[in-house]
Design a protein around this motif. Structure first.
Motif, mmCIF file in Angstrom:
data_model
loop_
_atom_site.group_PDB
_atom_site.id
_atom_site.type_symbol
_atom_site.label_atom_id
_atom_site.label_comp_id
_atom_site.label_asym_id
_atom_site.label_seq_id
_atom_site.Cartn_x
_atom_site.Cartn_y
_atom_site.Cartn_z
ATOM 1 N N GLN A 19 52.555 42.196 51.807
ATOM 2 C CA GLN A 19 53.418 40.965 51.982
ATOM 3 C C GLN A 19 54.658 40.933 51.061
ATOM 4 O OE1 GLN A 19 50.869 37.086 51.471
ATOM 5 N NE2 GLN A 19 52.725 36.516 49.942
ATOM 6 N N ILE A 20 55.619 40.645 51.473
ATOM 7 C CA ILE A 20 57.036 40.738 50.673
ATOM 8 C C ILE A 20 57.585 39.333 50.630
ATOM 9 C CG2 ILE A 20 59.361 41.827 50.831
ATOM 10 C CD1 ILE A 20 58.572 43.779 52.956
ATOM 11 N N ASN A 21 57.674 39.104 49.352
ATOM 12 C CA ASN A 21 58.012 37.422 49.065
ATOM 13 C C ASN A 21 59.453 37.412 48.894
ATOM 14 O OD1 ASN A 21 55.421 36.772 48.951
ATOM 15 N ND2 ASN A 21 55.036 37.257 46.837
ATOM 16 N N CYS A 22 60.022 36.414 49.123
ATOM 17 C CA CYS A 22 61.454 36.066 49.047
ATOM 18 C C CYS A 22 61.599 34.785 48.644
ATOM 19 C CB CYS A 22 62.263 36.316 50.056
ATOM 20 S SG CYS A 22 63.905 35.850 50.289
ATOM 21 N N THR A 23 62.288 34.550 47.396
ATOM 22 C CA THR A 23 62.776 33.064 46.904
ATOM 23 C C THR A 23 64.269 32.998 46.944
ATOM 24 O OG1 THR A 23 62.669 33.847 44.542
ATOM 25 C CG2 THR A 23 60.574 32.929 45.503
ATOM 26 N N TYR A 24 64.779 31.890 47.243
ATOM 27 C CA TYR A 24 65.973 31.605 47.317
ATOM 28 C C TYR A 24 66.404 30.342 46.604
ATOM 29 C CZ TYR A 24 64.528 28.518 51.335
ATOM 30 O OH TYR A 24 63.847 27.673 52.040
ATOM 31 N N LEU A 75 53.417 42.356 56.727
ATOM 32 C CA LEU A 75 53.224 43.222 57.737
ATOM 33 C C LEU A 75 51.679 43.852 57.724
ATOM 34 C CD1 LEU A 75 56.253 43.542 56.559
ATOM 35 C CD2 LEU A 75 56.230 45.825 56.708
ATOM 36 N N LYS A 76 51.109 43.705 58.948
ATOM 37 C CA LYS A 76 49.496 44.076 58.957
ATOM 38 C C LYS A 76 49.439 45.441 59.742
ATOM 39 C CE LYS A 76 49.162 39.758 60.618
ATOM 40 N NZ LYS A 76 48.556 38.778 61.435
#
Lengths: 110, 113
Positions: A19-24, A75-76
């Motif tokens: 799991q790739i996190n993105c905060t904005y 991404l699995k």
């Protein structure tokens, strides 16, 4: 200006989930994009979110929470070919311009 | 999606010279943009290529250094002028077909020596 943060690197095992996190924090919000970029190649469009919730596309899913300024790319069933950089990009207004995070390099190990 | 052809794919240029990069799309697009990706960095927007009028440049980019043309809805060029080694980057055109999709050309890898 626009501030988009994502982790620099992640490593996972073939067949696993990452799991790739993105905060904005942006001046406005009109959609969030995820791209995959293999070394030496151009970015490839993966997903688009503008409403809260989960969008699923095969092995890849993307989630958005507008109130939290947060998204993730899931991404699995990781494959070796998934080793790449993953870019989070935000469109802050109606002018279609994108602001990119620095990218997360994902390495898939056997 | 559509076919986006960008050329050249790579070039090695002498400092002080100029290089023009072409972006051709096989269908009409709403918006076209030019981005730069410096080594190890993410993408930075250079300008919006406006059809039939002057491009709109982002902060830090100027027309004299990066002149852009867009004579119609399927074609644009970016020129990198008076090059220096600091201009060594990947240059990418991007096209928007709808509110939900934005695609990139294959990029031009420029090395200035």
């Amino acid at each position: 200006g626009q501030n988009i943060d994502q982790p620099t690197e992640m490593t996972a095992t073939e067949g696993a989930i990452v799991q790739i996190n993105c905060t904005y924090q942006t001046s406005g919000f009109n959609g969030l994009f995820w791209y995959q970029q293999h070394a030496g190649e151009a970015p490839t469009f993966l997903s688009y979110n503008v409403l809260d919730g989960l969008e699923e596309k095969g092995r890849f899913s993307s989630f958005l929470s507008r109130s939290k300024g947060y998204s993730y790319l899931l991404l699995k069933e990781l494959q070796m070919k998934d080793s790449a950089s993953y870019l989070c990009a935000v469109r802050a207004s109606n002018d279609y311009k994108l602001s990119f995070g620095a990218g997360t390099t994902v390495t898939v190990r056997a | 999606s559509a076919v986006i052809s960008q050329k050249p794919s790579r070039d090695i240029c002498q400092r002080g010279t100029s290089l023009t990069i072409q972006c051709q799309v096989d269908s009409q697009v709403t918006m076209m943009f030019w981005y730069r990706q410096q080594p190890g960095q993410s993408l930075t927007l250079i300008a919006t290529a406006n059809q039939g009028s002057e491009a709109t440049y982002e902060s830090g980019f100027v027309i004299d250094k990066f002149p852009i043309s867009r004579p119609n809805l399927t074609f644009s060029t970016l020129t990198v002028s008076n090059m220096s080694p600091e201009d060594s980057s990947i240059y990418l055109c991007s096209v928007v077909f709808s509110n939900t999709e934005a695609f990139f050309g294959q990029g031009t890898r420029l090395t200035v020596v």
